[in-house]
Design a protein around this motif. Structure first.
Motif, PDB file in Angstrom:
ATOM      1  N   CYS A  87      16.573  11.109  78.690  1.00  0.00           N
ATOM      2  CA  CYS A  87      16.721  10.412  77.418  1.00  0.00           C
ATOM      3  C   CYS A  87      18.213  10.233  77.145  1.00  0.00           C
ATOM      4  N   GLN A  88      18.534   9.287  76.289  1.00  0.00           N
ATOM      5  CA  GLN A  88      19.929   8.909  76.079  1.00  0.00           C
ATOM      6  C   GLN A  88      20.525   9.585  74.844  1.00  0.00           C
ATOM      7  N   MET A  89      21.762  10.053  74.994  1.00  0.00           N
ATOM      8  CA  MET A  89      22.585  10.498  73.874  1.00  0.00           C
ATOM      9  C   MET A  89      23.850   9.648  73.886  1.00  0.00           C
ATOM     10  N   ARG A  90      24.405   9.389  72.707  1.00  0.00           N
ATOM     11  CA  ARG A  90      25.655   8.636  72.635  1.00  0.00           C
ATOM     12  C   ARG A  90      26.688   9.439  71.856  1.00  0.00           C
ATOM     13  N   VAL A  91      27.908   9.462  72.396  1.00  0.00           N
ATOM     14  CA  VAL A  91      29.015  10.161  71.754  1.00  0.00           C
ATOM     15  C   VAL A  91      30.108   9.138  71.471  1.00  0.00           C
ATOM     16  N   LYS A  92      30.540   9.075  70.216  1.00  0.00           N
ATOM     17  CA  LYS A  92      31.495   8.046  69.802  1.00  0.00           C
ATOM     18  C   LYS A  92      32.757   8.670  69.242  1.00  0.00           C
ATOM     19  N   SER A  93      33.917   8.140  69.656  1.00  0.00           N
ATOM     20  CA  SER A  93      35.213   8.594  69.152  1.00  0.00           C
ATOM     21  C   SER A  93      36.079   7.373  68.872  1.00  0.00           C
ATOM     22  N   ILE A  94      36.387   7.139  67.611  1.00  0.00           N
ATOM     23  CA  ILE A  94      37.217   5.993  67.230  1.00  0.00           C
ATOM     24  C   ILE A  94      38.660   6.216  67.662  1.00  0.00           C
ATOM     25  N   VAL A  95      39.145   7.453  67.519  1.00  0.00           N
ATOM     26  CA  VAL A  95      40.526   7.772  67.887  1.00  0.00           C
ATOM     27  C   VAL A  95      40.783   7.477  69.363  1.00  0.00           C
ATOM     28  N   ARG A  96      39.817   7.825  70.221  1.00  0.00           N
ATOM     29  CA  ARG A  96      39.968   7.608  71.663  1.00  0.00           C
ATOM     30  C   ARG A  96      39.468   6.241  72.113  1.00  0.00           C
ATOM     31  N   ASN A  97      39.012   5.427  71.160  1.00  0.00           N
ATOM     32  CA  ASN A  97      38.471   4.102  71.490  1.00  0.00           C
ATOM     33  C   ASN A  97      37.397   4.226  72.568  1.00  0.00           C
ATOM     34  N   THR A  98      36.465   5.135  72.336  1.00  0.00           N
ATOM     35  CA  THR A  98      35.484   5.468  73.373  1.00  0.00           C
ATOM     36  C   THR A  98      34.088   5.642  72.795  1.00  0.00           C
ATOM     37  N   GLU A  99      33.109   5.114  73.530  1.00  0.00           N
ATOM     38  CA  GLU A  99      31.715   5.450  73.273  1.00  0.00           C
ATOM     39  C   GLU A  99      31.076   5.811  74.614  1.00  0.00           C
ATOM     40  N   VAL A 100      30.450   6.975  74.662  1.00  0.00           N
ATOM     41  CA  VAL A 100      29.907   7.490  75.909  1.00  0.00           C
ATOM     42  C   VAL A 100      28.393   7.575  75.813  1.00  0.00           C
ATOM     43  N   SER A 101      27.713   6.962  76.770  1.00  0.00           N
ATOM     44  CA  SER A 101      26.261   7.099  76.887  1.00  0.00           C
ATOM     45  C   SER A 101      25.968   8.191  77.906  1.00  0.00           C
ATOM     46  N   ILE A 102      25.202   9.201  77.486  1.00  0.00           N
ATOM     47  CA  ILE A 102      24.875  10.324  78.356  1.00  0.00           C
ATOM     48  C   ILE A 102      23.364  10.390  78.509  1.00  0.00           C
ATOM     49  N   TRP A 103      22.901  10.239  79.751  1.00  0.00           N
ATOM     50  CA  TRP A 103      21.472  10.333  80.035  1.00  0.00           C
ATOM     51  C   TRP A 103      21.183  11.751  80.508  1.00  0.00           C
TER      52      TRP A 103
END
Length: 215
Positions: free
Chosen positions: A120-136
């Motif tokens: 299943c998918q989890m998403r981690v978002k960081s505005i400071v790092r300009n990053t969004e990570v999808s983790i399955w």
């Protein structure tokens, strides 16, 4: 009366066995990963036996570049250079990764199967790092994983393979995709195989022809 006591004793024994069995299971074997960035492709092999973890990093041509031997109990980490036949101990005081307060964990209902594992998918978002990570993630309780991740964050935060994975027991990342907030892919890490095999203690020891250096 005696019969009831025997039955009660059996029930208690079976209950304790069921509750204890997850704690008795420890993964031993190897996990292979492929890491892709915009600029390069590399490979990682994680080998685990008890409280010992060995992490091998390979370049795009699968040449061994570096080795890390981690003791999860003492949190001692040795870094080995195969090319120079040198090794040294990493110290937590060298570089400690500061927590990022703006990281947000977003749950998603998306699911897929990777290498036979339901994920299943989890998403981690960081505005400071300009990053969004999808983790399955898959529900596989590798008891070494969270401990290994914490140790590496203390001594070697630039090993960014699992840097965005939250400390959640019972979940293991099979696929990590890091993108900018504008959806441009920056990095992808994929588990290519998981093998449960008995390993020799020798692979967690520094070879006798390696020379120790002081950092």
């Amino acid at each position: 009366m005696i019969r009831r006591l025997i039955i009660l004793s059996l029930i208690i024994t079976l209950t304790l066995t069921v509750k204890a069995s997850p704690n008795l299971y420890k993964f031993e074997g190897s996990i292979k990963l492929k890491k892709e960035t915009v600029y390069d492709t590399s490979y990682v092999i994680i080998q685990v036996r008890g409280n010992q973890v060995r992490l091998d990093e390979f370049d795009s041509k699968k040449n061994l570049v570096s080795i890390y031997i981690i003791n999860l109990e003492s949190e001692k980490v040795l870094a080995l250079s195969p090319r120079q036949k040198l090794f040294y101990e990493l110290s937590p005081s060298r570089a400690i990764q500061k927590p990022n307060d703006d990281i947000a964990i977003l749950n998603a209902e998306n699911r897929m199967v990777l290498d036979g594992h339901n994920c299943c998918q989890m998403r981690v978002k960081s505005i400071v790092r300009n990053t969004e990570v999808s983790i399955w993630v898959t529900e596989k309780d590798f008891d070494f994983f969270i401990a290994m991740n914490r140790v590496l964050r203390k001594v070697k935060p630039d090993i960014d393979i699992f840097s965005f994975f939250p400390d959640i027991n019972g979940l293991f990342p099979m696929l990590i995709v890091e993108r900018t907030l504008l959806r441009k892919e920056k990095m992808k890490v994929l588990v290519t195989s998981i093998s449960e095999v008995m390993l020799s203690d020798n692979i967690f020891k520094v070879p006798p022809d390696y020379q120790k250096i002081v950092q």
